[in-house]
Design a protein around this motif. Structure first.
Motif, PDB file in Angstrom:
ATOM      1  N   THR A  59      -9.297   3.970   3.995  1.00 17.23           N
ATOM      2  CA  THR A  59      -8.883   4.756   2.838  1.00 17.23           C
ATOM      3  C   THR A  59      -7.849   3.998   2.016  1.00 17.23           C
ATOM      4  OG1 THR A  59      -7.085   5.826   4.025  1.00 17.23           O
ATOM      5  CG2 THR A  59      -9.240   6.899   4.120  1.00 17.23           C
ATOM      6  N   VAL A  60      -7.676   4.449   0.796  1.00 20.93           N
ATOM      7  CA  VAL A  60      -6.643   3.900  -0.070  1.00 20.93           C
ATOM      8  C   VAL A  60      -5.459   4.861  -0.033  1.00 20.93           C
ATOM      9  CG1 VAL A  60      -6.027   3.200  -2.401  1.00 20.93           C
ATOM     10  CG2 VAL A  60      -8.350   2.830  -1.564  1.00 20.93           C
ATOM     11  N   HIS A  61      -4.328   4.356   0.419  1.00 21.81           N
ATOM     12  CA  HIS A  61      -3.108   5.162   0.476  1.00 21.81           C
ATOM     13  C   HIS A  61      -2.231   4.809  -0.721  1.00 21.81           C
ATOM     14  CE1 HIS A  61       0.450   7.149   1.883  1.00 21.81           C
ATOM     15  NE2 HIS A  61       1.120   6.017   1.904  1.00 21.81           N
ATOM     16  N   HIS A  62      -1.716   5.822  -1.390  1.00 24.03           N
ATOM     17  CA  HIS A  62      -0.780   5.618  -2.496  1.00 24.03           C
ATOM     18  C   HIS A  62       0.628   5.583  -1.903  1.00 24.03           C
ATOM     19  CE1 HIS A  62      -4.299   6.917  -4.741  1.00 24.03           C
ATOM     20  NE2 HIS A  62      -3.751   6.330  -5.783  1.00 24.03           N
ATOM     21  N   ARG A  63       1.274   4.467  -2.024  1.00 26.85           N
ATOM     22  CA  ARG A  63       2.589   4.276  -1.396  1.00 26.85           C
ATOM     23  C   ARG A  63       3.617   5.289  -1.868  1.00 26.85           C
ATOM     24  NH1 ARG A  63       2.153  -2.187  -1.819  1.00 26.85           N
ATOM     25  NH2 ARG A  63       1.093  -2.480   0.169  1.00 26.85           N
ATOM     26  N   ASN A  64       3.569   5.663  -3.151  1.00 22.63           N
ATOM     27  CA  ASN A  64       4.546   6.637  -3.645  1.00 22.63           C
ATOM     28  C   ASN A  64       3.998   8.065  -3.603  1.00 22.63           C
ATOM     29  OD1 ASN A  64       2.797   6.825  -5.805  1.00 22.63           O
ATOM     30  ND2 ASN A  64       4.328   6.368  -7.365  1.00 22.63           N
ATOM     31  N   HIS A  65       2.833   8.249  -3.000  1.00 17.17           N
ATOM     32  CA  HIS A  65       2.183   9.552  -2.808  1.00 17.17           C
ATOM     33  C   HIS A  65       1.774  10.214  -4.121  1.00 17.17           C
ATOM     34  CE1 HIS A  65       2.871   9.559   1.520  1.00 17.17           C
ATOM     35  NE2 HIS A  65       4.010   8.959   1.227  1.00 17.17           N
ATOM     36  N   ASP A  66       1.691   9.451  -5.209  1.00 21.42           N
ATOM     37  CA  ASP A  66       1.230   9.966  -6.500  1.00 21.42           C
ATOM     38  C   ASP A  66      -0.161   9.399  -6.768  1.00 21.42           C
ATOM     39  OD1 ASP A  66       0.702  10.694  -9.096  1.00 21.42           O
ATOM     40  OD2 ASP A  66       2.516   9.805  -9.951  1.00 21.42           O
ATOM     41  N   HIS A  67      -1.171  10.224  -6.598  1.00 19.09           N
ATOM     42  CA  HIS A  67      -2.555   9.767  -6.721  1.00 19.09           C
ATOM     43  C   HIS A  67      -2.959   9.463  -8.153  1.00 19.09           C
ATOM     44  CE1 HIS A  67      -4.035  10.803  -2.539  1.00 19.09           C
ATOM     45  NE2 HIS A  67      -2.746  11.040  -2.546  1.00 19.09           N
ATOM     46  N   ASP A  68      -2.136   9.830  -9.100  1.00 18.72           N
ATOM     47  CA  ASP A  68      -2.441   9.525 -10.492  1.00 18.72           C
ATOM     48  C   ASP A  68      -1.764   8.239 -10.957  1.00 18.72           C
ATOM     49  OD1 ASP A  68      -4.102  11.750 -10.912  1.00 18.72           O
ATOM     50  OD2 ASP A  68      -2.343  13.035 -11.175  1.00 18.72           O
ATOM     51  N   PHE A  69      -0.912   7.646 -10.126  1.00 17.26           N
ATOM     52  CA  PHE A  69      -0.244   6.390 -10.464  1.00 17.26           C
ATOM     53  C   PHE A  69      -1.044   5.247  -9.856  1.00 17.26           C
ATOM     54  CE2 PHE A  69       3.166   3.184  -9.611  1.00 17.26           C
ATOM     55  CZ  PHE A  69       3.356   2.819 -10.930  1.00 17.26           C
ATOM     56  N   ASN A  70      -1.874   4.617 -10.672  1.00 19.91           N
ATOM     57  CA  ASN A  70      -2.790   3.569 -10.211  1.00 19.91           C
ATOM     58  C   ASN A  70      -2.663   2.321 -11.079  1.00 19.91           C
ATOM     59  OD1 ASN A  70      -4.224   5.056  -8.079  1.00 19.91           O
ATOM     60  ND2 ASN A  70      -4.821   6.376  -9.775  1.00 19.91           N
ATOM     61  N   PRO A  71      -1.568   1.571 -10.932  1.00 21.91           N
ATOM     62  CA  PRO A  71      -1.421   0.363 -11.753  1.00 21.91           C
ATOM     63  C   PRO A  71      -2.518  -0.645 -11.445  1.00 21.91           C
ATOM     64  CG  PRO A  71       0.289   0.469 -10.069  1.00 21.91           C
ATOM     65  CD  PRO A  71      -0.462   1.757 -10.007  1.00 21.91           C
ATOM     66  N   ALA A  72      -2.881  -1.406 -12.455  1.00 24.96           N
ATOM     67  CA  ALA A  72      -3.986  -2.362 -12.329  1.00 24.96           C
ATOM     68  C   ALA A  72      -3.724  -3.437 -11.285  1.00 24.96           C
ATOM     69  CB  ALA A  72      -4.256  -3.008 -13.682  1.00 24.96           C
ATOM     70  N   ASP A  73      -2.450  -3.726 -11.010  1.00 25.40           N
ATOM     71  CA  ASP A  73      -2.145  -4.769 -10.021  1.00 25.40           C
ATOM     72  C   ASP A  73      -2.227  -4.264  -8.584  1.00 25.40           C
ATOM     73  OD1 ASP A  73       0.137  -3.204  -9.831  1.00 25.40           O
ATOM     74  OD2 ASP A  73       1.543  -4.853 -10.174  1.00 25.40           O
ATOM     75  N   GLY A  74      -2.477  -2.968  -8.394  1.00 22.85           N
ATOM     76  CA  GLY A  74      -2.627  -2.415  -7.054  1.00 22.85           C
ATOM     77  C   GLY A  74      -1.329  -2.263  -6.289  1.00 22.85           C
ATOM     78  N   SER A  75      -0.215  -2.345  -6.963  1.00 20.68           N
ATOM     79  CA  SER A  75       1.081  -2.313  -6.276  1.00 20.68           C
ATOM     80  C   SER A  75       1.400  -0.962  -5.635  1.00 20.68           C
ATOM     81  CB  SER A  75       2.198  -2.695  -7.246  1.00 20.68           C
ATOM     82  OG  SER A  75       2.211  -1.806  -8.348  1.00 20.68           O
ATOM     83  N   ASN A  76       0.685   0.084  -5.979  1.00 19.48           N
ATOM     84  CA  ASN A  76       0.925   1.398  -5.367  1.00 19.48           C
ATOM     85  C   ASN A  76      -0.095   1.728  -4.276  1.00 19.48           C
ATOM     86  OD1 ASN A  76       2.315   3.873  -5.125  1.00 19.48           O
ATOM     87  ND2 ASN A  76       0.789   4.893  -6.359  1.00 19.48           N
ATOM     88  N   TRP A  77      -0.932   0.767  -3.925  1.00 20.16           N
ATOM     89  CA  TRP A  77      -1.987   1.022  -2.948  1.00 20.16           C
ATOM     90  C   TRP A  77      -1.798   0.193  -1.696  1.00 20.16           C
ATOM     91  CZ3 TRP A  77      -5.907  -0.848  -7.044  1.00 20.16           C
ATOM     92  CH2 TRP A  77      -6.015   0.092  -8.070  1.00 20.16           C
ATOM     93  N   GLU A  78      -2.297   0.744  -0.613  1.00 23.41           N
ATOM     94  CA  GLU A  78      -2.503  -0.034   0.605  1.00 23.41           C
ATOM     95  C   GLU A  78      -3.693   0.573   1.328  1.00 23.41           C
ATOM     96  OE1 GLU A  78       0.654   0.073   3.548  1.00 23.41           O
ATOM     97  OE2 GLU A  78       1.226   2.073   2.886  1.00 23.41           O
ATOM     98  N   LEU A  79      -4.455  -0.269   1.984  1.00 23.32           N
ATOM     99  CA  LEU A  79      -5.625   0.202   2.716  1.00 23.32           C
ATOM    100  C   LEU A  79      -5.192   0.600   4.123  1.00 23.32           C
ATOM    101  CD1 LEU A  79      -8.287  -2.423   1.590  1.00 23.32           C
ATOM    102  CD2 LEU A  79      -7.883  -0.136   0.691  1.00 23.32           C
ATOM    103  N   LEU A  80      -5.542   1.832   4.501  1.00 22.66           N
ATOM    104  CA  LEU A  80      -5.223   2.352   5.829  1.00 22.66           C
ATOM    105  C   LEU A  80      -6.465   3.002   6.417  1.00 22.66           C
ATOM    106  CD1 LEU A  80      -1.822   4.195   5.165  1.00 22.66           C
ATOM    107  CD2 LEU A  80      -2.159   1.873   6.018  1.00 22.66           C
ATOM    108  N   CYS A  81      -6.623   2.873   7.735  1.00 19.05           N
ATOM    109  CA  CYS A  81      -7.717   3.592   8.384  1.00 19.05           C
ATOM    110  C   CYS A  81      -7.411   5.089   8.310  1.00 19.05           C
ATOM    111  CB  CYS A  81      -7.895   3.128   9.833  1.00 19.05           C
ATOM    112  SG  CYS A  81      -6.601   3.653  10.974  1.00 19.05           S
ATOM    113  N   VAL A  82      -8.405   5.913   8.526  1.00 20.17           N
ATOM    114  CA  VAL A  82      -8.203   7.358   8.376  1.00 20.17           C
ATOM    115  C   VAL A  82      -7.114   7.877   9.316  1.00 20.17           C
ATOM    116  CG1 VAL A  82     -10.488   7.863   7.447  1.00 20.17           C
ATOM    117  CG2 VAL A  82     -10.153   7.869   9.913  1.00 20.17           C
ATOM    118  N   TYR A  83      -6.986   7.285  10.500  1.00 22.09           N
ATOM    119  CA  TYR A  83      -5.989   7.746  11.471  1.00 22.09           C
ATOM    120  C   TYR A  83      -4.578   7.400  11.001  1.00 22.09           C
ATOM    121  CZ  TYR A  83     -10.302   7.927  14.075  1.00 22.09           C
ATOM    122  OH  TYR A  83     -11.592   8.175  14.449  1.00 22.09           O
ATOM    123  N   CYS A  84      -4.375   6.162  10.580  1.00 18.25           N
ATOM    124  CA  CYS A  84      -3.057   5.760  10.085  1.00 18.25           C
ATOM    125  C   CYS A  84      -2.718   6.487   8.789  1.00 18.25           C
ATOM    126  CB  CYS A  84      -3.000   4.246   9.899  1.00 18.25           C
ATOM    127  SG  CYS A  84      -3.061   3.328  11.458  1.00 18.25           S
TER     128      CYS A  84
END
Length: 127
Positions: A59-84
């Motif tokens: 899954t794609v996790h939003h580091r700041n927990h704001d799903h509408d904040f999606n900068p093009a550089d991906g700085s608010n995302w990290e890939l996590l398995c569903v469990y993590c």
């Protein structure tokens, strides 16, 4: 004749809900696809590796927990398995609710487990 609320237009409500769901899915597909192209298919917490066979579990996790904040550089995302990902959101909810134990001070110990040890040892030596 009673004056009340106008009757609900269920068809209109269904259209609004369906449109909101489609928009949400489109937003998710957009940032998910970009994140999967940008980052290696590895969970950022447990380092589990993914292939096309099990990719839906990443899954794609939003580091700041704001799903509408999606900068093009991906700085608010990290890939996590569903469990993590579930664990991360549980930790965030606990933090927001104030369940952090960092500020809580444990009560000082009042008992002494060895208080009567000397008399017990002396009694054992008497036998």
């Amino acid at each position: 004749m009673s004056i009340g609320k106008p009757p609900l237009d269920n068809a209109k409500l269904d259209r609004i809900v369906a449109e909101a769901r489609r928009a949400s899915e489109q937003r998710e597909l957009g940032y998910r696809e970009r994140a999967l192209k940008m980052y290696p298919w590895i969970c950022g917490r447990c380092a589990r590796e993914f292939t096309r066979a099990n990719l839906p579990e990443l899954t794609v996790h939003h580091r700041n927990h704001d799903h509408d904040f999606n900068p093009a550089d991906g700085s608010n995302w990290e890939l996590l398995c569903v469990y993590c990902h579930d664990n991360e959101h549980s930790r965030h909810i606990d933090h927001v609710r104030g369940a952090g134990y960092d500020d809580a001070k444990p009560a000082p110990a009042t008992g002494n487990p060895f208080a009567d040890l000397k008399s017990l040892l002396n009694r054992k030596g008497d036998h």
